[in-house]
Write a protein that holds these residues in place. Structure first.
Motif, PDB file in Angstrom:
ATOM      1  N   LEU A   1       7.050  15.920  12.844  1.00  0.00           N
ATOM      2  CA  LEU A   1       5.946  14.980  12.962  1.00  0.00           C
ATOM      3  C   LEU A   1       5.908  14.013  11.783  1.00  0.00           C
ATOM      4  CD1 LEU A   1       3.637  14.402  14.927  1.00  0.00           C
ATOM      5  CD2 LEU A   1       2.186  15.911  13.557  1.00  0.00           C
ATOM      6  N   GLY A   2       6.024  14.546  10.570  1.00  0.00           N
ATOM      7  CA  GLY A   2       6.021  13.692   9.382  1.00  0.00           C
ATOM      8  C   GLY A   2       7.200  12.746   9.347  1.00  0.00           C
ATOM      9  N   LYS A   3       8.377  13.257   9.729  1.00  0.00           N
ATOM     10  CA  LYS A   3       9.581  12.410   9.739  1.00  0.00           C
ATOM     11  C   LYS A   3       9.470  11.305  10.790  1.00  0.00           C
ATOM     12  CE  LYS A   3      12.709  16.005   7.992  1.00  0.00           C
ATOM     13  NZ  LYS A   3      13.799  16.946   8.333  1.00  0.00           N
ATOM     14  N   ARG A   4       8.894  11.649  11.939  1.00  0.00           N
ATOM     15  CA  ARG A   4       8.744  10.631  12.976  1.00  0.00           C
ATOM     16  C   ARG A   4       7.788   9.531  12.515  1.00  0.00           C
ATOM     17  NH1 ARG A   4       6.430  12.105  18.821  1.00  0.00           N
ATOM     18  NH2 ARG A   4       7.817  13.887  18.473  1.00  0.00           N
TER      19      ARG A   4
ATOM     20  N   GLN B   1       0.872  -1.168   0.000  1.00  0.00           N
ATOM     21  CA  GLN B   1       0.000   0.000   0.000  1.00  0.00           C
ATOM     22  C   GLN B   1       0.915   1.225   0.000  1.00  0.00           C
ATOM     23  OE1 GLN B   1      -3.869   0.338   1.207  1.00  0.00           O
ATOM     24  NE2 GLN B   1      -3.759  -1.236  -0.359  1.00  0.00           N
ATOM     25  N   PHE B   2       0.576   2.221  -0.801  1.00  0.00           N
ATOM     26  CA  PHE B   2       1.472   3.364  -0.997  1.00  0.00           C
ATOM     27  C   PHE B   2       0.926   4.604  -0.288  1.00  0.00           C
ATOM     28  CE2 PHE B   2       2.128   0.429  -4.486  1.00  0.00           C
ATOM     29  CZ  PHE B   2       3.513   0.283  -4.449  1.00  0.00           C
ATOM     30  N   VAL B   3       1.820   5.242   0.482  1.00  0.00           N
ATOM     31  CA  VAL B   3       1.435   6.346   1.358  1.00  0.00           C
ATOM     32  C   VAL B   3       2.157   7.619   0.938  1.00  0.00           C
ATOM     33  CG1 VAL B   3       1.445   7.198   3.740  1.00  0.00           C
ATOM     34  CG2 VAL B   3       1.041   4.771   3.281  1.00  0.00           C
ATOM     35  N   LEU B   4       1.415   8.725   0.934  1.00  0.00           N
ATOM     36  CA  LEU B   4       1.989  10.056   0.714  1.00  0.00           C
ATOM     37  C   LEU B   4       1.853  10.845   2.008  1.00  0.00           C
ATOM     38  CD1 LEU B   4       3.073  12.273  -1.256  1.00  0.00           C
ATOM     39  CD2 LEU B   4       0.667  12.873  -1.669  1.00  0.00           C
ATOM     40  N   ILE B   5       2.952  11.439   2.488  1.00  0.00           N
ATOM     41  CA  ILE B   5       2.937  12.194   3.741  1.00  0.00           C
ATOM     42  C   ILE B   5       2.933  13.688   3.440  1.00  0.00           C
ATOM     43  CG2 ILE B   5       4.131  12.636   5.916  1.00  0.00           C
ATOM     44  CD1 ILE B   5       5.387   9.892   5.731  1.00  0.00           C
ATOM     45  N   LEU B   6       1.936  14.389   3.964  1.00  0.00           N
ATOM     46  CA  LEU B   6       1.884  15.841   3.832  1.00  0.00           C
ATOM     47  C   LEU B   6       2.515  16.461   5.073  1.00  0.00           C
ATOM     48  CD1 LEU B   6      -1.702  16.523   2.413  1.00  0.00           C
ATOM     49  CD2 LEU B   6       0.347  15.692   1.263  1.00  0.00           C
TER      50      LEU B   6
ATOM     51  N   TYR C   1       3.429  -1.133   4.010  1.00  0.00           N
ATOM     52  CA  TYR C   1       3.238   0.253   3.584  1.00  0.00           C
ATOM     53  C   TYR C   1       4.556   0.820   3.065  1.00  0.00           C
ATOM     54  CZ  TYR C   1      -1.427   0.495   5.595  1.00  0.00           C
ATOM     55  OH  TYR C   1      -2.751   0.290   5.859  1.00  0.00           O
ATOM     56  N   GLU C   2       4.479   1.529   1.947  1.00  0.00           N
ATOM     57  CA  GLU C   2       5.661   2.174   1.361  1.00  0.00           C
ATOM     58  C   GLU C   2       5.368   3.661   1.171  1.00  0.00           C
ATOM     59  OE1 GLU C   2       8.072   2.164  -2.845  1.00  0.00           O
ATOM     60  OE2 GLU C   2       7.412   0.241  -2.039  1.00  0.00           O
ATOM     61  N   VAL C   3       6.229   4.505   1.715  1.00  0.00           N
ATOM     62  CA  VAL C   3       6.070   5.955   1.573  1.00  0.00           C
ATOM     63  C   VAL C   3       6.645   6.376   0.227  1.00  0.00           C
ATOM     64  CG1 VAL C   3       6.673   8.210   2.519  1.00  0.00           C
ATOM     65  CG2 VAL C   3       6.166   6.306   4.070  1.00  0.00           C
ATOM     66  N   VAL C   4       5.800   6.915  -0.637  1.00  0.00           N
ATOM     67  CA  VAL C   4       6.252   7.310  -1.975  1.00  0.00           C
ATOM     68  C   VAL C   4       6.942   8.665  -1.945  1.00  0.00           C
ATOM     69  CG1 VAL C   4       4.471   5.957  -3.120  1.00  0.00           C
ATOM     70  CG2 VAL C   4       4.013   8.347  -2.548  1.00  0.00           C
ATOM     71  N   GLY C   5       6.665   9.467  -0.893  1.00  0.00           N
ATOM     72  CA  GLY C   5       7.319  10.762  -0.808  1.00  0.00           C
ATOM     73  C   GLY C   5       6.583  11.710   0.126  1.00  0.00           C
ATOM     74  N   PHE C   6       7.086  12.946   0.181  1.00  0.00           N
ATOM     75  CA  PHE C   6       6.519  13.993   1.032  1.00  0.00           C
ATOM     76  C   PHE C   6       6.024  15.150   0.171  1.00  0.00           C
ATOM     77  CE2 PHE C   6       9.406  11.813   3.874  1.00  0.00           C
ATOM     78  CZ  PHE C   6       8.804  11.889   5.129  1.00  0.00           C
ATOM     79  N   LEU C   7       5.047  15.871   0.698  1.00  0.00           N
ATOM     80  CA  LEU C   7       4.684  17.190   0.179  1.00  0.00           C
ATOM     81  C   LEU C   7       4.899  18.183   1.321  1.00  0.00           C
ATOM     82  CD1 LEU C   7       1.374  16.654  -1.859  1.00  0.00           C
ATOM     83  CD2 LEU C   7       3.734  16.610  -2.669  1.00  0.00           C
ATOM     84  N   ASP C   8       5.620  19.272   1.036  1.00  0.00           N
ATOM     85  CA  ASP C   8       5.890  20.267   2.074  1.00  0.00           C
ATOM     86  C   ASP C   8       6.227  21.597   1.400  1.00  0.00           C
ATOM     87  OD1 ASP C   8       6.658  20.140   5.288  1.00  0.00           O
ATOM     88  OD2 ASP C   8       7.726  21.730   4.202  1.00  0.00           O
ATOM     89  N   ASP C   9       5.805  22.676   2.027  1.00  0.00           N
ATOM     90  CA  ASP C   9       6.016  24.008   1.441  1.00  0.00           C
ATOM     91  C   ASP C   9       7.406  24.563   1.711  1.00  0.00           C
ATOM     92  OD1 ASP C   9       3.447  23.887   0.503  1.00  0.00           O
ATOM     93  OD2 ASP C   9       2.588  25.095   2.126  1.00  0.00           O
ATOM     94  N   TYR C  10       8.138  23.979   2.651  1.00  0.00           N
ATOM     95  CA  TYR C  10       9.398  24.597   3.060  1.00  0.00           C
ATOM     96  C   TYR C  10      10.593  23.637   3.029  1.00  0.00           C
ATOM     97  CZ  TYR C  10       5.994  27.922   4.847  1.00  0.00           C
ATOM     98  OH  TYR C  10       4.947  28.805   4.946  1.00  0.00           O
ATOM     99  N   ALA C  11      10.372  22.348   3.184  1.00  0.00           N
ATOM    100  CA  ALA C  11      11.499  21.407   3.279  1.00  0.00           C
ATOM    101  C   ALA C  11      12.258  21.311   1.953  1.00  0.00           C
ATOM    102  CB  ALA C  11      10.993  20.022   3.684  1.00  0.00           C
ATOM    103  N   VAL C  12      13.551  21.021   2.058  1.00  0.00           N
ATOM    104  CA  VAL C  12      14.401  20.835   0.875  1.00  0.00           C
ATOM    105  C   VAL C  12      15.371  19.688   1.140  1.00  0.00           C
ATOM    106  CG1 VAL C  12      14.275  23.222   0.101  1.00  0.00           C
ATOM    107  CG2 VAL C  12      16.027  22.567   1.751  1.00  0.00           C
ATOM    108  N   ARG C  13      15.843  19.060   0.048  1.00  0.00           N
ATOM    109  CA  ARG C  13      16.898  18.044   0.087  1.00  0.00           C
ATOM    110  C   ARG C  13      16.633  16.938   1.125  1.00  0.00           C
ATOM    111  NH1 ARG C  13      19.750  22.841  -0.295  1.00  0.00           N
ATOM    112  NH2 ARG C  13      20.334  22.780   1.908  1.00  0.00           N
ATOM    113  N   LEU C  14      15.432  16.392   1.093  1.00  0.00           N
ATOM    114  CA  LEU C  14      15.109  15.309   2.021  1.00  0.00           C
ATOM    115  C   LEU C  14      15.900  14.041   1.712  1.00  0.00           C
ATOM    116  CD1 LEU C  14      11.221  15.631   2.385  1.00  0.00           C
ATOM    117  CD2 LEU C  14      12.961  16.177   4.085  1.00  0.00           C
TER     118      LEU C  14
END
Length: 466
Positions: free
Chosen positions: A156-159, A146-151, A172-185
């Motif tokens: 909190l999201g990283k934890r 099952q594929f998960v997208l973290i906003l 569960y597999e995290v396909v990626g993040f959406l964030d307005d400020y984060a960079v170079r995850l």
């Protein structure tokens, strides 16, 4: 998107359950009427029994859908599935008995019906457990994902990502993040940053997403409405982690009060009537059996206490129990006669001169605790639960140890999760409380059975008792 196979898999489960019920019917029929072990002359033909087996199978499947037995249980423990199996088949069996009475079909063998019900619960439990284990192993190998997208790529999201990665068997597999400020995850060892939160609709169209987990800070809560609307329009499940997560215990839950949804900060399974009833029934049955089995030993210990020291056989000491109510806990007396001030406010130490020679033996083997089964029958204690403490030390610990008083939200026990893991006698109170809180929030009947078995397996010898 939510995969359409979910509904198809539910139908497959229902079909397999129906076939399993018919197999169990054949097995029960053979054991009752053909095996030679329980052979009885059958006044009714095979076709009558088989017809009612088909009726029962249909009832069980319909009941399963009504009580949500066929919903996905990927995130659930097996104890929940076991509860649903028992619920489905007990309810279905009651419906079957009602139908038999209504159509006046009263000649079916009662022994056969009992075997049929027992077989359904046991065999379906076994096959469901084996299936759950196989699915978990398949998910660890990368199947059934099952594929998960973290906003939100903040703390909190990283934890959440770190915690989820500890349970590969959930698939569960995290396909990626959406964030307005984060960079170079990616440089920090996280999945890719796919874009900003406002790009959610586009990302859902481009990527295969089954669930969206919202881990945004409170100041971004105005976006929740739009996020939920986008997800539901696309058929994607949405889960929200509250930003005040750090202040909540492991298992908060939603309740409804005056028509308003509220978050109850701690989910205690034993708050539910059915769970309290099950635990209390088990406590009474187990305690009666324990008293009957150990009665000769109880008499021998009583004689030993009486003949080796002056005073009464039993020692009654005030303890703090359920809902902070005080009660008198029973033990075999292991000390010389002393004032209540000494017994209620002082710890027992190594080579304590107050302990009798026979009392030392009782303490080391925990046999002095046996009279507490009478406390269980009286309702002051449970077989399994946090150990009760004296009021003097409760007043002290509640000021020094965070969440210490939470343990009093259920009945104290003779043994517990902390004790079965070695935290008995002179051990860390802080660590003991962590085990007690875990037990309170994760109680199940099978958990109690596991603790009892572990206590017996570890033996009754207490190395930390003086």
């Amino acid at each position: 998107m939510i995969r359409q196979s979910s509904r198809f898999l539910s139908q497959i489960y229902a079909l397999v359950d129906f076939i399993a019920i018919q197999f169990i019917f054949l097995l029960a029929w053979w054991l009752k009427f053909k095996s030679g072990f329980l052979f009885f002359e059958n006044p009714l033909p095979f076709s009558v029994y088989f017809a009612w087996s088909v009726v029962y199978g249909i009832i069980a499947v319909v009941t399963g859908f009504l009580v949500d037995f066929y919903l996905p249980k990927r995130k659930r423990r097996f104890s929940y599935e076991l509860y649903k199996i028992i619920q489905v088949h007990v309810l279905s069996f009651l419906v079957l008995l009602s139908l038999l009475f209504f159509v006046k079909q009263l000649n079916l063998s009662r022994q056969f019906l009992g075997m049929f019900l027992t077989g359904n619960i046991l065999i379906i439990t076994i096959y469901r457990y084996v299936l759950k284990v196989m699915l978990r192993r398949a998910r660890v190998k990368g199947y059934n994902k099952q594929f998960v997208l973290i906003l939100g790529a903040g703390s909190l999201g990283k934890r959440f990502y770190h915690n989820l990665s500890k349970f590969p068997e959930l698939g569960y597999e995290v396909v990626g993040f959406l964030d307005d400020y984060a960079v170079r995850l990616e440089e920090q060892g996280y999945p890719s940053l796919l874009g900003k939160v406002d790009e959610l609709s586009t990302i859902i169209e481009e990527e295969l997403i089954d669930e969206v987990v919202v881990a945004l800070p409170l100041e971004a809560h105005y976006k929740y409405g739009q996020i939920i609307e986008i997800c539901e329009k696309s058929g994607v499940k949405v889960l929200i982690i509250p930003d005040y997560y750090d202040y909540l215990p492991a298992r908060p839950y939603f309740t409804n009060f005056a028509g308003i949804p509220l978050i109850s900060v701690r989910d205690i399974p034993l708050d539910e009537l059915k769970n309290r009833f099950l635990k209390r029934a088990f406590d009474i049955g187990f305690s009666l059996a324990a008293i009957i089995v150990t009665l000769p030993l109880l008499i021998m210990i009583a004689i030993g206490v009486k003949t080796t020291s002056r005073g009464s056989v039993f020692f009654r000491q005030e303890r703090v129990g359920h809902n902070r109510r005080k009660f008198h806990m029973l033990k075999f007396r292991t000390m010389k006669i002393q004032t209540e001030l000494h017994s209620d406010t002082k710890w027992t130490v190594e080579n304590d001169p107050r302990v009798t020679r026979f009392g030392t033996l009782l303490r080391k083997t925990s046999l002095d605790e046996l009279p507490q089964f009478f406390n269980v029958l009286l309702g002051n204690m449970s077989v399994v639960g946090p150990r009760p403490e004296r009021p003097y030390f409760v007043d002290q610990f509640k000021e020094e140890i965070p969440k210490y008083m939470v343990k009093h939200q259920i009945r104290p026990g003779i043994t517990g999760w902390a004790q079965s893991n070695g935290f008995r006698g002179d051990t860390s109170i802080e660590e003991r409380i962590q085990y007690d809180l875990f037990y309170i929030e994760n109680w199940s009947f099978l958990f109690d059975v596991r603790i009892i078995c572990k206590t017996i397996r570890n033996g009754f010898r207490n190395r930390n008792a003086y």
